[in-house]
Design an enzyme around this catalytic site. Structure first.
Site, PDB file in Angstrom:
ATOM      1  N   LYS A  15       0.833  -1.215   0.000  1.00 50.68           N
ATOM      2  CA  LYS A  15       0.000   0.000   0.000  1.00 50.68           C
ATOM      3  C   LYS A  15       0.865   1.262   0.000  1.00 50.68           C
ATOM      4  CE  LYS A  15      -1.886  -1.139   3.961  1.00 50.68           C
ATOM      5  NZ  LYS A  15      -1.142  -2.383   4.289  1.00 50.68           N
ATOM      6  N   ARG A  87      -9.587   0.363   8.731  1.00 50.62           N
ATOM      7  CA  ARG A  87      -9.149  -0.994   9.080  1.00 50.62           C
ATOM      8  C   ARG A  87     -10.206  -1.761   9.845  1.00 50.62           C
ATOM      9  NH1 ARG A  87      -3.275   0.040   8.928  1.00 50.62           N
ATOM     10  NH2 ARG A  87      -2.214  -1.787   9.661  1.00 50.62           N
ATOM     11  N   ARG A 126      12.080  -5.317   4.800  1.00 48.31           N
ATOM     12  CA  ARG A 126      11.760  -3.907   4.517  1.00 48.31           C
ATOM     13  C   ARG A 126      12.697  -2.943   5.239  1.00 48.31           C
ATOM     14  NH1 ARG A 126       5.845  -1.736   5.474  1.00 48.31           N
ATOM     15  NH2 ARG A 126       6.155  -2.645   7.522  1.00 48.31           N
ATOM     16  N   ARG A 159      11.473  -1.056  10.815  1.00 48.28           N
ATOM     17  CA  ARG A 159      10.402  -0.686  11.728  1.00 48.28           C
ATOM     18  C   ARG A 159      10.359  -1.609  12.933  1.00 48.28           C
ATOM     19  NH1 ARG A 159       5.035   0.385   8.273  1.00 48.28           N
ATOM     20  NH2 ARG A 159       4.157  -0.944   9.901  1.00 48.28           N
ATOM     21  N   ARG A 170       0.202  -8.959  13.535  1.00 51.93           N
ATOM     22  CA  ARG A 170      -0.417  -7.973  12.630  1.00 51.93           C
ATOM     23  C   ARG A 170      -1.221  -8.682  11.541  1.00 51.93           C
ATOM     24  NH1 ARG A 170       4.750  -5.257  10.871  1.00 51.93           N
ATOM     25  NH2 ARG A 170       3.498  -4.141   9.332  1.00 51.93           N
TER      26      ARG A 170
END
Ligand code: AP5
Ligand code: MG
Length: 217
Positions: A15, A87, A126, A159, A170
């Site tokens: 996203k 969400r 990431r 992160r 998550r």
């Protein structure tokens, strides 16, 4: 004015990557609730302090805090790309009501379809620029120099919630609380789906196609 768009997808679906591309090319405004929360947390605001504990655990921040934060961002005329919001069904209903009250059309949602093993791989590799939200992947989309952003030359970080245990949480939370939004938007005839397993460029192309911008490309 172009329509407001909801980018709907699991953690790691891409996203943020696609939102940054579309904003650069077409002047959309990105509203990423994750980026806004991380910014609040870095600045030590009341909201940031309240949100931190939920984020660290990979849980959702309570709806009332999120809805208030997003309402504060709904200004200006540009079409908005909502990234990581809504969400929950309550958030989706609140967004529809808020846009309607401002005389804007209701948003269209684009669902990023992708399976769990690929999501885990994407999140574990990431690297993020905490100043701009730009993301890289050490294998799939590496920066020119490891750990350094191509654009502003500053350091990239991993992160805090991109750890195996938190990623699992998550993804579970996504399946339980956010996946029902597919039905919410589908029922309202406001849903399109794209294959988010493809390369960044292929996903961008599919996204432009479903939001009717491919000719502007
Ligand atoms: P948030 O920041 O929104 O995180 P998320 O939903 O978990 O999504 P991600 O940012 O992890 O994934 P993404 O889809 O943006 O993927 P990306 O483009 O980076 O939320 C964080 C936390 O904040 C939540 O857990 C919650 O606590 C709280 N929160 C936020 N919003 C909330 C809300 N509305 N309500 C309640 N709580 C909220 O890509 C991932 C990786 O894959 C990158 O390395 C990238 O380079 C790579 N990649 C991307 N596309 C491709 C591709 N096509 N091929 C190969 N690699 C790719
Ligand atoms: Mg993101």
């Amino acid at each position: 004015m172009a329509l407001d768009i909801v980018l709907l997808g699991a953690p790691g679906a891409g996203k943020g990557t696609q939102a940054q591309l579309l904003c650069k090319q077409f002047g959309y405004r990105q509203i990423s609730t994750g980026d806004l929360l991380r910014d609040n947390s870095a600045r030590g605001t009341e909201l940031g302090v309240a949100a931190e504990d939920f984020m660290k655990r990979g849980a959702l921040v309570p709806d009332d805090l999120i809805i208030k934060m997003v309402e504060g961002e709904l200004h200006g005329d540009e079409a908005v790309l909502f990234d990581g919001f809504p969400r929950t069904v309550a958030q989706a209903q609140a967004l529809d009501a808020a846009l309607d009250a401002r005389g804007r059309g209701l948003p269209e949602a684009v669902f990023f379809q992708i399976d769990r093993p690929l999501l885990e791989e994407r999140l574990l590799g990431r690297w993020t620029n905490p100043r701009t939200g730009r993301v890289y992947h050490e294998r799939f989309n590496p920066p020119r120099r490891p750990g350094i952003d191509d654009e502003d030359g500053g350091p990239l970080i991993q992160r805090e919630d991109d750890k195996p245990e938190t990623i699992k949480r998550r993804l579970d939370v996504f399946e339980a609380q956010t996946l029902p939004l597919v039905e919410y938007y589908d029922h309202a005839h406001r849903l399109a789906a794209i294959d988010a397993t493809r390369s960044v460029d292929e996903v961008a192309h599919a996204l432009l196609h479903v939001i009717g911008m491919e000719h502007a490309h």
